[in-house]
Design a protein around this motif. Structure first.
Motif, short mmCIF file in Angstrom:
data_model
loop_
_atom_site.label_atom_id
_atom_site.label_comp_id
_atom_site.label_asym_id
_atom_site.label_seq_id
_atom_site.Cartn_x
_atom_site.Cartn_y
_atom_site.Cartn_z
N ASN A 195 15.50 33.80 8.85
CA ASN A 195 16.39 34.55 7.98
C ASN A 195 16.08 34.36 6.50
O ASN A 195 16.37 35.26 5.69
CB ASN A 195 17.84 34.15 8.24
N CYS A 196 15.51 33.22 6.15
CA CYS A 196 15.27 32.91 4.74
C CYS A 196 14.22 31.81 4.65
O CYS A 196 14.09 30.97 5.55
CB CYS A 196 16.57 32.47 4.07
N ILE A 197 13.46 31.82 3.56
CA ILE A 197 12.55 30.72 3.23
C ILE A 197 12.85 30.33 1.78
O ILE A 197 12.92 31.21 0.91
CB ILE A 197 11.07 31.12 3.36
N PHE A 198 13.04 29.06 1.55
CA PHE A 198 13.27 28.62 0.17
C PHE A 198 12.47 27.36 -0.14
O PHE A 198 12.13 26.57 0.74
CB PHE A 198 14.76 28.42 -0.12
N LEU A 199 12.18 27.20 -1.43
CA LEU A 199 11.49 26.02 -1.94
C LEU A 199 12.48 25.23 -2.79
O LEU A 199 13.05 25.76 -3.74
CB LEU A 199 10.28 26.40 -2.78
N ALA A 200 12.72 23.99 -2.41
CA ALA A 200 13.60 23.10 -3.18
C ALA A 200 12.76 21.99 -3.79
O ALA A 200 11.74 21.58 -3.23
CB ALA A 200 14.69 22.52 -2.28
N GLU A 201 13.20 21.50 -4.93
CA GLU A 201 12.51 20.38 -5.58
C GLU A 201 13.53 19.46 -6.22
O GLU A 201 14.71 19.81 -6.38
CB GLU A 201 11.54 20.89 -6.65
N PHE A 202 13.07 18.27 -6.59
CA PHE A 202 13.93 17.34 -7.32
C PHE A 202 13.58 17.43 -8.80
O PHE A 202 12.50 17.02 -9.22
CB PHE A 202 13.74 15.91 -6.82
N HIS A 203 14.52 18.01 -9.56
CA HIS A 203 14.32 18.15 -11.01
C HIS A 203 14.67 16.83 -11.68
O HIS A 203 15.71 16.22 -11.35
CB HIS A 203 15.18 19.30 -11.55
N PRO A 204 13.86 16.35 -12.63
CA PRO A 204 14.12 15.04 -13.25
C PRO A 204 15.44 14.96 -13.98
O PRO A 204 15.97 13.86 -14.20
CB PRO A 204 12.93 14.87 -14.21
N VAL A 205 16.02 16.08 -14.36
CA VAL A 205 17.30 16.09 -15.08
C VAL A 205 18.42 16.66 -14.21
O VAL A 205 19.47 16.05 -14.04
CB VAL A 205 17.20 16.91 -16.39
N ALA A 206 18.17 17.83 -13.60
CA ALA A 206 19.21 18.53 -12.83
C ALA A 206 19.38 17.99 -11.42
O ALA A 206 20.38 18.27 -10.76
CB ALA A 206 18.90 20.03 -12.78
N GLY A 207 18.39 17.24 -10.91
CA GLY A 207 18.45 16.74 -9.55
C GLY A 207 17.96 17.78 -8.55
O GLY A 207 17.22 18.71 -8.93
N PRO A 208 18.37 17.70 -7.26
CA PRO A 208 17.90 18.68 -6.26
C PRO A 208 18.33 20.09 -6.64
O PRO A 208 19.48 20.33 -7.01
CB PRO A 208 18.57 18.21 -4.97
N LYS A 209 17.40 21.04 -6.50
CA LYS A 209 17.71 22.44 -6.82
C LYS A 209 16.77 23.36 -6.04
O LYS A 209 15.69 22.94 -5.62
CB LYS A 209 17.56 22.70 -8.32
N ILE A 210 17.20 24.59 -5.83
CA ILE A 210 16.36 25.60 -5.22
C ILE A 210 15.56 26.29 -6.32
O ILE A 210 16.14 26.89 -7.23
CB ILE A 210 17.18 26.63 -4.44
#
Length: 398
Positions: free
Chosen positions: A18-33
């Motif tokens: 249904n969906c594909i997403f890439l998430a990362e750990f931002h050094p300031v914002a934390g986990p985000k899509i």
């Protein structure tokens, strides 16, 4: 009817991505899509609720993780890339596939891992992923568009063709969905193979010579031992061939059909009253003629009147399937394949051995009457007459 209402976790059904997403750990914002296709399929609140599992601790890096929550199943493979060029000396990301909660996803696990490793190579070589945050701020929009285009290709090609090829610069990867099946049960002489799909659906040239020799004798009536004789193929080769066909979902094994057989309904029979697609398939298959379709009421009545002590012959005498426009053989075949009914087998059991007959060695309660008939070549009626005359042997139904 919504599939989420008819399917459930563990039902074994496959659903689309249904969906594909890439998430990362931002050094300031934390986990985000960083990116997802289609847009906003995963809401901010949903992501925040499961983000601790999307970007997990170091101990769970490079492990396949499946999260089921909010009627969704999220499959990911979190990765950590250590390098002093990153702000925290490491870059964390997770490429995730999203399915319905009921969907079977084990066959997608190798794809998620392979695609994640492919993106890791691109990141190490060109910084492709770590630049996505800059791209979202319009400093390098072309880089972000490349990622969106890549995820769209993967989503559409895997759903439509079950395979996909990606090429970025000097790096190319091929993805293919390969269904992971359970090992089939051993094929025995008394089993009857039946096609799950029409024979015309398959290309003859895709099978080996032995399979091509066996296929014409698979009709849902012939048992394995009879097929081996008629195809003039050694019995063990026929069994290996049929086991291979069963593994790939081409055939299923059912019991030998005889009018003296006894069947009983299972707990799945109620599905016939609520599942419209199952009803349509049932009526189409069990009808004696495509022009005269029976009523679902009559079909359900035939199934529900199957019981211990009632043979198929008894059922035919009582209800007359011909008048109901029902083919009783196909009725039984469909019921067994869909799990609506099950065969009750007869097992001869010897209570005491007086040594009067060598055939009594098969009466251990471990072999059914069908199995004994196929292995000895003795007819069912002969064995039943022998048991009837011998007070030391009884039949066990199970």
């Amino acid at each position: 009817m919504d599939r989420n209402d008819t399917y459930f976790e563990g039902c074994g059904k496959e659903g689309p991505i249904n969906c594909i997403f890439l998430a990362e750990f931002h050094p300031v914002a934390g986990p985000k899509i960083t990116c997802q296709v289609p847009d906003d399929y995963i809401s901010k609140d949903t992501f925040e609720a499961v983000s601790v599992y999307i970007i997990p601790k170091a101990q769970l890096q490079r492990c396949t993780l499946t999260i089921t929550a909010f009627d969704l199943k999220i499959l990911g493979y979190p990765i950590k890339i250590d390098n002093k060029k990153y702000k925290r000396n490491a870059f964390y990301f997770n490429l995730c596939f999203v399915f319905d909660a009921w969907s079977r996803t084990v066959h997608y696990e190798p794809l998620v891992k392979k695609l994640s490793e492919y993106l890791t190579g691109m990141e190490v070589e060109t910084g492709f992923l770590s630049q996505q945050d800059e791209a979202s701020n319009q400093q390098d929009p072309s880089n972000r568009l490349r990622l969106i285009n890549m995820l769209n290709i993967v989503l559409q090609d895997l759903n439509k063709q079950r395979m996909c090829t990606l090429s970025e610069g000097s790096m190319t990867t091929h993805l293919k969905v390969v269904r992971v099946c359970h090992d089939p049960t051993p094929v025995l002489d008394h089993h009857v193979p039946i096609f799950v799909e029409p024979l015309d659906f398959f290309q003859t040239e895709q099978w080996d010579l032995t399979t091509q020799q066996v296929l014409p004798f698979i009709d849902g009536i012939n048992h394995v031992a009879k097929i081996a004789v008629e195809a003039d193929v050694e019995a063990n080769l026929v069994k290996a061939c049929l086991q291979n066909l069963e593994y790939y979902g081409v055939v299923r094994m059912i019991p030998i059909f005889q009018y003296s057989n006894v069947y009983v309904p299972t707990s799945k029979l109620h599905r016939l009253t609520i599942n419209k697609r199952l009803q349509d398939d049932c009526l189409r298959i069990v009808a004696r003629s495509g022009r005269q379709i029976p009523s679902i009421r009559d079909v359900f009545r035939l199934y529900s009147n199957m019981a211990h002590g009632t043979t198929v012959r008894d059922l035919c005498i009582r209800f007359d399937p011909v008048a109901l426009r029902v083919d009783e053989k196909r009725l039984v075949q469909f019921g067994v394949l869909e799990g609506l009914i099950r065969r009750v087998h007869k097992y001869p059991v010897m209570l005491s051995d007086d040594g009067s007959s060598t055939s009594l060695q098969h009466f251990t309660g471990l072999s059914s009457l069908d199995e004994i008939c196929c292995s000895t070549g003795i007819s069912k009626k002969q064995i039943e007459d022998q048991v009837e005359k011998d007070p030391n042997v009884i039949f066990l139904w199970k």
